[in-house]
Design a protein around this motif. Sequence first.
Motif, PDB file in Angstrom:
ATOM      1  N   THR A  48       9.850 -11.820  -4.140  1.00 35.29           N
ATOM      2  CA  THR A  48       9.302 -11.123  -5.322  1.00 35.29           C
ATOM      3  C   THR A  48       7.851 -10.714  -5.082  1.00 35.29           C
ATOM      4  OG1 THR A  48      10.600 -12.730  -6.543  1.00 35.29           O
ATOM      5  CG2 THR A  48       9.186 -11.265  -7.833  1.00 35.29           C
ATOM      6  N   GLY A  49       7.044 -11.657  -4.547  1.00 36.58           N
ATOM      7  CA  GLY A  49       5.629 -11.360  -4.278  1.00 36.58           C
ATOM      8  C   GLY A  49       5.492 -10.276  -3.222  1.00 36.58           C
ATOM      9  N   GLY A  50       6.320 -10.351  -2.181  1.00 28.44           N
ATOM     10  CA  GLY A  50       6.281  -9.356  -1.113  1.00 28.44           C
ATOM     11  C   GLY A  50       6.617  -7.971  -1.635  1.00 28.44           C
ATOM     12  N   GLU A  55       4.892  -2.521  -3.032  1.00 29.15           N
ATOM     13  CA  GLU A  55       4.807  -1.399  -3.988  1.00 29.15           C
ATOM     14  C   GLU A  55       3.357  -1.055  -4.318  1.00 29.15           C
ATOM     15  OE1 GLU A  55       7.096  -2.353  -7.433  1.00 29.15           O
ATOM     16  OE2 GLU A  55       9.001  -1.800  -6.478  1.00 29.15           O
ATOM     17  N   HIS A  56       2.559  -2.096  -4.539  1.00 24.80           N
ATOM     18  CA  HIS A  56       1.149  -1.921  -4.905  1.00 24.80           C
ATOM     19  C   HIS A  56       0.374  -1.213  -3.788  1.00 24.80           C
ATOM     20  CE1 HIS A  56      -2.883  -2.896  -6.268  1.00 24.80           C
ATOM     21  NE2 HIS A  56      -3.098  -3.630  -5.196  1.00 24.80           N
ATOM     22  N   LEU A  57       0.590  -1.640  -2.549  1.00 27.66           N
ATOM     23  CA  LEU A  57      -0.154  -1.053  -1.430  1.00 27.66           C
ATOM     24  C   LEU A  57       0.338   0.354  -1.096  1.00 27.66           C
ATOM     25  CD1 LEU A  57      -0.452  -4.246   0.798  1.00 27.66           C
ATOM     26  CD2 LEU A  57      -2.297  -3.140  -0.489  1.00 27.66           C
ATOM     27  N   ALA A  58       1.650   0.569  -1.147  1.00 24.00           N
ATOM     28  CA  ALA A  58       2.183   1.912  -0.870  1.00 24.00           C
ATOM     29  C   ALA A  58       1.715   2.898  -1.927  1.00 24.00           C
ATOM     30  CB  ALA A  58       3.706   1.872  -0.804  1.00 24.00           C
ATOM     31  N   ASP A  59       1.398   2.370  -3.110  1.00 21.11           N
ATOM     32  CA  ASP A  59       0.890   3.198  -4.199  1.00 21.11           C
ATOM     33  C   ASP A  59      -0.630   3.414  -4.088  1.00 21.11           C
ATOM     34  OD1 ASP A  59       1.383   4.641  -6.544  1.00 21.11           O
ATOM     35  OD2 ASP A  59       0.637   2.973  -7.781  1.00 21.11           O
ATOM     36  N   SER A  66      -1.154 -11.124  -2.769  1.00 25.40           N
ATOM     37  CA  SER A  66      -0.931 -12.339  -1.987  1.00 25.40           C
ATOM     38  C   SER A  66      -0.763 -12.072  -0.490  1.00 25.40           C
ATOM     39  CB  SER A  66       0.281 -13.105  -2.535  1.00 25.40           C
ATOM     40  OG  SER A  66       1.420 -12.260  -2.547  1.00 25.40           O
ATOM     41  N   SER A  67      -0.145 -10.953  -0.105  1.00 25.84           N
ATOM     42  CA  SER A  67       0.081 -10.701   1.317  1.00 25.84           C
ATOM     43  C   SER A  67      -0.026  -9.210   1.631  1.00 25.84           C
ATOM     44  CB  SER A  67       1.483 -11.192   1.704  1.00 25.84           C
ATOM     45  OG  SER A  67       1.837 -10.678   2.980  1.00 25.84           O
ATOM     46  N   PRO A  68      -0.659  -8.853   2.789  1.00 23.41           N
ATOM     47  CA  PRO A  68      -0.686  -7.440   3.192  1.00 23.41           C
ATOM     48  C   PRO A  68       0.707  -6.902   3.555  1.00 23.41           C
ATOM     49  CG  PRO A  68      -2.380  -8.706   4.351  1.00 23.41           C
ATOM     50  CD  PRO A  68      -1.470  -9.704   3.694  1.00 23.41           C
ATOM     51  N   LEU A  73       0.138  -1.101   5.862  1.00 26.14           N
ATOM     52  CA  LEU A  73      -0.203  -1.067   4.439  1.00 26.14           C
ATOM     53  C   LEU A  73      -1.646  -1.501   4.181  1.00 26.14           C
ATOM     54  CD1 LEU A  73       3.054  -2.716   3.060  1.00 26.14           C
ATOM     55  CD2 LEU A  73       2.533  -0.289   3.205  1.00 26.14           C
ATOM     56  N   HIS A  74      -2.112  -2.486   4.975  1.00 29.83           N
ATOM     57  CA  HIS A  74      -3.439  -3.042   4.709  1.00 29.83           C
ATOM     58  C   HIS A  74      -3.873  -3.891   5.888  1.00 29.83           C
ATOM     59  CE1 HIS A  74      -6.770  -4.543   2.225  1.00 29.83           C
ATOM     60  NE2 HIS A  74      -6.558  -5.719   2.775  1.00 29.83           N
TER      61      HIS A  74
END
Length: 402
Positions: A48-50, A55-59, A66-68, A73-74
Amino acid sequence: MRDIDRRDIDRRGIDTTLVHGGRDDLTGLGVHAPPVDRSTTYPLASLTGGTADLEHLADGGAAPHSSPVYARLHNPTVARWERGIAELEHTDAAVAFGSGMAAVTATLLAVGAVGRHVVAIRPVYGGTDHLLASGLLGTTTTWARPERVTEALRDDTALVIVESPANPTLALVDLAAVVAQAGDVPVLVDNTFATPVLQRPLDHGATWALHSATKALGGHGDVIAGVVACSEQRARQLRQVRVATGALLDPQAAYLLHRSLPTLGLRVRAAQANAMELAKRLEGRVGVIEVRYPGLPGCDPDGLVDRQMDGPGSLLAIEVAGGHAAAAAVMEHVELFTPAVSLGSTDSLIEHPAGLTHRVVDEQALTETGIRPGVLRLSIGIEDVDDLWDDLDRALGAALDG
Ligand SMILES: *Cc1c(COP(=O)(O)O)cnc(C)c1O
């Protein structure tokens, strides 16, 4: 990580920002030098966290919760240097790329310039000129004089592109005036020549300040990189493009760039003092028809160095009598200067724009912008100025006096 108080940062002097910028999380990590994170993938505490971080980073999110997830992505080492650049450019965010041209391309993609129109002011870096003039990305470009930007705008103009001081002629453009003329259209300023030490385009209303970090930001001739400083909202668009296209900056390169940052002010000011002295001596040198350096009164009739810069910088251009052959001979006779493209390093470089960096530019545009066959561009380093002068004077003598 300690929250950075924006007001504290804005009160800091530039050399303090250069030394401490982007390093605010180091104490919390228990280290003094920025760690180089070379992971390509990252362990996930939960699916779930991944998924949420992905989604957050691709956006276009600035940092994971919590994780790149994955290094495209980061990357924390890259993000740390980006925070330093954002502080220096007086804005919220910066987005790093694998080269200056990758940064230019990403900005064009992020603003939706593909299939639309761009207004650009010549001269610009040869690679940028070529990218726009070739229409390789599906853009159409109108080349405008700085005072004719408004007339060049169309309904589908995506952005205005300008460099000041411009590569390679050192022409100065009034950034605030261009921004005013552009109206609602965002303005991209290539700030490579000035560096954030001498000029912060966003303070003059620009939307993005772009650097070929290959130059003074790297400063030691061993890193290829690009970066764009802008608002967090614009940065999200750039990160989306970076994630999707993969034009990443390698973490080892980001580490070297961050290592170079504390000395940027020292290097820029030392090179600038040398450039000022050499410009004055070159003005009186027989065989030198013209010296273009923003620190010479004749090269800055509108007082733009005082108005929008903190100094004239370390690049200069000269035109030698005898055209292409004489310019080529000067390059062959220098010993301390390296005959080479690129700029902004600790050592001095000399190159021939019409034959090298601006080779790809349309012949007529070269003539119109004064990039004549006898023009040489000099990137001044931090050597002893008398040694640089002796080298130039001797090479000019050998090339011109026969
Ligand atoms: C070198 C340069 C670029 C291109 O940067 P790269 O890192 O070589 O891709 C863009 N703009 C200016 C002003 C430059 O000098």
